[in-house]
Write an enzyme that holds these catalytic residues in place. Sequence first.
Site, PDB file in Angstrom:
ATOM      1  N   GLN A 159       2.646   7.702   5.815  1.00 54.87           N
ATOM      2  CA  GLN A 159       1.441   8.370   5.333  1.00 54.87           C
ATOM      3  C   GLN A 159       0.558   7.388   4.580  1.00 54.87           C
ATOM      4  OE1 GLN A 159       2.995  10.387   1.300  1.00 54.87           O
ATOM      5  NE2 GLN A 159       3.890  11.323   3.092  1.00 54.87           N
TER       6      GLN A 159
ATOM      7  N   HIS B 170      -2.790   7.760   1.448  1.00 54.99           N
ATOM      8  CA  HIS B 170      -3.581   8.678   0.643  1.00 54.99           C
ATOM      9  C   HIS B 170      -5.034   8.223   0.666  1.00 54.99           C
ATOM     10  CE1 HIS B 170       0.158  10.347  -0.465  1.00 54.99           C
ATOM     11  NE2 HIS B 170       0.573   9.240  -1.047  1.00 54.99           N
TER      12      HIS B 170
ATOM     13  N   HIS C 247       2.487   3.853   4.045  1.00 55.24           N
ATOM     14  CA  HIS C 247       3.793   3.735   3.397  1.00 55.24           C
ATOM     15  C   HIS C 247       4.708   4.898   3.775  1.00 55.24           C
ATOM     16  CE1 HIS C 247       1.478   6.360   0.691  1.00 55.24           C
ATOM     17  NE2 HIS C 247       2.634   6.921   0.374  1.00 55.24           N
TER      18      HIS C 247
ATOM     19  N   ARG D  56      -0.938  12.058   7.335  1.00 51.26           N
ATOM     20  CA  ARG D  56       0.372  11.688   7.889  1.00 51.26           C
ATOM     21  C   ARG D  56       0.288  11.107   9.289  1.00 51.26           C
ATOM     22  NH1 ARG D  56       1.211  16.420   5.131  1.00 51.26           N
ATOM     23  NH2 ARG D  56       2.581  16.161   3.330  1.00 51.26           N
TER      24      ARG D  56
END
Length: 433
Positions: free
Chosen positions: A121, A123, A286, A305
Amino acid sequence: GKGGARTDVAAMEEVRVFPLSCVVQKYAWGKVGLDSEVAKLVVSGDPLTVIEDDKPYAELWMGAHPKGDALIKDNRISQRTLGQWIADYPGCLGSKVKDTFQGQLPFLFKVLSVNLALSVQAHPNRELAVRLHAQFPEHYPDSNHKPEMAIALTPFEGLCGFRPVEEIVGFLKSVPEFHALVGNEAAEELQSSVGDAGRVSEALKKCFTRMMNCEKKVFVDQLNMLVKRVSEEAAAGKDTSGSNGDLLLRLHSQFPGDIGCFSIYFLNRIMLEPGEAMFLGANEPHAYLYGDCIECMACSDNTVRAGLTPKYIDVSTLCEMLNYSPAPASSKIFPSVRDASDPCVFLYDPPVPDFTVMRIQIPGSVKQYTVAPIDCAGILLVVTGEATAASAAALSDMALRRGSVLFISANESVALHITSPAGMLLFRACCVL
């Protein structure tokens, strides 16, 4: 002075340091029963807790997030949760934090116990978060960014950031199934780009995007061929490290037929020793693989994701947003810095304003220790050791032991009288502006 009997409100406003009872999240990827550091901390902090030995205990949430608002363990305080209390007394945050973050606690502090890999995923940064939330609110619940930092409590394994190009090119040569997904054109482009940073990042984006957009049938066939080949090599006692064999087989057993299994050829594998940390800025790909850690993050739930997950996968957003700057695994380890004024304190101070974490390591020889006041609210977790804690802002002593969690308002100090022979290990999350 106030004169006469003090009202409850006056007394309450004076209780500015208090213990919390924190929410446990039982996500399926968590370690099970008392194998979980989360479960161990919770049962140690409150021996009446029942730990079910077949249930996963994935995360302990220490904060005021609406999905896991901590309960206040002080019967003189009428508010039930930390979030309600902060809403009534935003001054406890410290004036800078209160103004900067609109009266909200800006971070969420957690303990994670990872048994199965979490999804690959990234952010979003603030700009992208605002756009995704506006377009797809059902998948992106808020418009905040979500930088996060993980600090290992036990040896901790994860994937983070793109590997140096030479390593990726090496896997393209030694893993034909990986090469098949990326395709000749993109693979050659990556090979010939070495030495030119701008071209590298463009070629890397092309390779990753090709793989992520590969037809399901093609990648499932290639993955099955790869897993079969590596299993046979391993069974014959051959070295499979050229195909990252051990990790491949482990991830495939957890997520059979998942595109994320191939991400191990693109991303650095990071092994953190206890006390080592990694910081995950916006757009950094990560995945956590195994182990226990302290995590601190900006207060958000936004995640884009890309595999190792049964959840919503947003391939095009992910491929567009990622930071395609290759770097060695060693560069992903985020250093802690010893505090010049207190040798027991190690600071993890990431390049974002939302949070800072302190590791407070008190040796056995020290019996009196003061958790120093700072001009922002903080949350303190006891990982090992025992002490009696006193604070002018608590009105009565508190017993601290492994698993205890304290909320400390801005500018309050806590004096510890340490009773455990081997000292203490504490982590404190705060927001130093």
